[in-house]
Design a protein around this motif. Sequence first.
Motif, PDB file in Angstrom:
ATOM      1  N   GLN A 152       2.869 -46.830 -19.163  1.00 11.26           N
ATOM      2  CA  GLN A 152       3.955 -45.965 -19.619  1.00 11.26           C
ATOM      3  C   GLN A 152       3.678 -44.508 -19.259  1.00 11.26           C
ATOM      4  O   GLN A 152       2.584 -43.994 -19.487  1.00 11.26           O
ATOM      5  CB  GLN A 152       4.133 -46.090 -21.134  1.00 11.26           C
ATOM      6  N   TYR A 153       4.706 -43.853 -18.696  1.00 10.60           N
ATOM      7  CA  TYR A 153       4.659 -42.435 -18.369  1.00 10.60           C
ATOM      8  C   TYR A 153       5.604 -41.691 -19.307  1.00 10.60           C
ATOM      9  O   TYR A 153       6.746 -42.119 -19.511  1.00 10.60           O
ATOM     10  CB  TYR A 153       5.076 -42.211 -16.913  1.00 10.60           C
ATOM     11  N   ASN A 154       5.146 -40.576 -19.887  1.00 10.22           N
ATOM     12  CA  ASN A 154       5.929 -39.844 -20.878  1.00 10.22           C
ATOM     13  C   ASN A 154       6.051 -38.365 -20.523  1.00 10.22           C
ATOM     14  O   ASN A 154       5.077 -37.743 -20.075  1.00 10.22           O
ATOM     15  CB  ASN A 154       5.286 -39.944 -22.256  1.00 10.22           C
ATOM     16  N   VAL A 155       7.252 -37.817 -20.762  1.00  5.32           N
ATOM     17  CA  VAL A 155       7.512 -36.385 -20.655  1.00  5.32           C
ATOM     18  C   VAL A 155       8.048 -35.929 -22.004  1.00  5.32           C
ATOM     19  O   VAL A 155       9.051 -36.454 -22.490  1.00  5.32           O
ATOM     20  CB  VAL A 155       8.537 -36.074 -19.550  1.00  5.32           C
ATOM     21  N   ARG A 163      11.192 -52.802 -16.081  1.00  5.73           N
ATOM     22  CA  ARG A 163      11.099 -51.339 -16.184  1.00  5.73           C
ATOM     23  C   ARG A 163      12.090 -50.846 -17.234  1.00  5.73           C
ATOM     24  O   ARG A 163      13.274 -51.170 -17.168  1.00  5.73           O
ATOM     25  CB  ARG A 163      11.391 -50.671 -14.851  1.00  5.73           C
ATOM     26  N   LEU A 164      11.597 -50.086 -18.183  1.00  6.26           N
ATOM     27  CA  LEU A 164      12.441 -49.550 -19.246  1.00  6.26           C
ATOM     28  C   LEU A 164      12.389 -48.026 -19.207  1.00  6.26           C
ATOM     29  O   LEU A 164      11.324 -47.430 -19.382  1.00  6.26           O
ATOM     30  CB  LEU A 164      11.954 -50.061 -20.603  1.00  6.26           C
ATOM     31  N   ASP A 165      13.535 -47.403 -18.948  1.00  6.16           N
ATOM     32  CA  ASP A 165      13.658 -45.941 -18.961  1.00  6.16           C
ATOM     33  C   ASP A 165      14.343 -45.530 -20.255  1.00  6.16           C
ATOM     34  O   ASP A 165      15.454 -45.996 -20.540  1.00  6.16           O
ATOM     35  CB  ASP A 165      14.478 -45.447 -17.772  1.00  6.16           C
ATOM     36  N   GLU A 167      11.787 -36.992 -25.938  1.00  2.92           N
ATOM     37  CA  GLU A 167      10.905 -37.695 -25.007  1.00  2.92           C
ATOM     38  C   GLU A 167      11.707 -38.398 -23.928  1.00  2.92           C
ATOM     39  O   GLU A 167      12.803 -38.899 -24.175  1.00  2.92           O
ATOM     40  CB  GLU A 167      10.084 -38.732 -25.791  1.00  2.92           C
ATOM     41  N   TYR A 168      11.147 -38.400 -22.736  1.00  3.99           N
ATOM     42  CA  TYR A 168      11.620 -39.291 -21.680  1.00  3.99           C
ATOM     43  C   TYR A 168      10.435 -40.165 -21.294  1.00  3.99           C
ATOM     44  O   TYR A 168       9.322 -39.673 -21.066  1.00  3.99           O
ATOM     45  CB  TYR A 168      12.112 -38.521 -20.457  1.00  3.99           C
TER      46      TYR A 168
END
Length: 246
Positions: free
Chosen positions: A149-152, A212-214, A226-227
């Motif tokens: 998981q990648y988070n912004v 893939r979950l955006d 959060e994104y």
Amino acid sequence: MANKEKVYHYEKIQNYIIENIKNGTLKRNSMLPREDDLCQMFGVSRMTVNKALSNLADQGYIRRVKGTGSFVRGIAPLKRKSERLLSFTERYENNGIKVTNKLLFYQISEVKDLMERVERIEKLNLKEEDLVHYFARVRLGDGNPISVQYNVVPVKTVPYIEISYLRESFYRYLEEVMNISIGKSYSEVHISSASDEVNQILKIKQGTLTGRLDCVTYTEDNNLLEYSRTYTLAAFFSMEYESSRY
């Protein structure tokens, strides 16, 4: 008359094993039938059985132990209704999977410096000079990697993140430590291949499809919180939503 799509023998074996994992006949960590037994059951060669088992291992359903056999790695894919917003940890622990996290990296960057690294960041209505927390984690289920998981996270919404909490549930940190009320989340579900980095972490071959979950999540007062983009092994990725026409 339309021709029926051909189903290959190795696909029949895959479907048989997946269905038995989903319905609970094959439980987590249980051993699959021996390759010779599968050859007899389906009237196929050992090569065909080996292809089916290799594909299932690539997709995360099973693990193969040389000289011993093949074992169920996961459980029936996660299903949930779109009711209360749950964190990754809550969703999987509610389905009997113990979740732990491994932090890959953490940094604070200006949005403009992430334009080429983070797809869709330009659609978050952030200014180029805005600061964001940018981090990535491996999500492990019962000790095995199941997701990356990648988070912004905008700094103006969450001024400070205690790094040690990223190894636990991020949502619990936001609610219990930062006293931030989490509101709505908007999600897009895709089936796609992942980057070489994700393939290596999840131990899958290049081109293997993942779930893939955006997600874009907001606070209760409608500030961007959060994104995230999460790549999950196919064996652990399934969602069930309830809707009504009226």
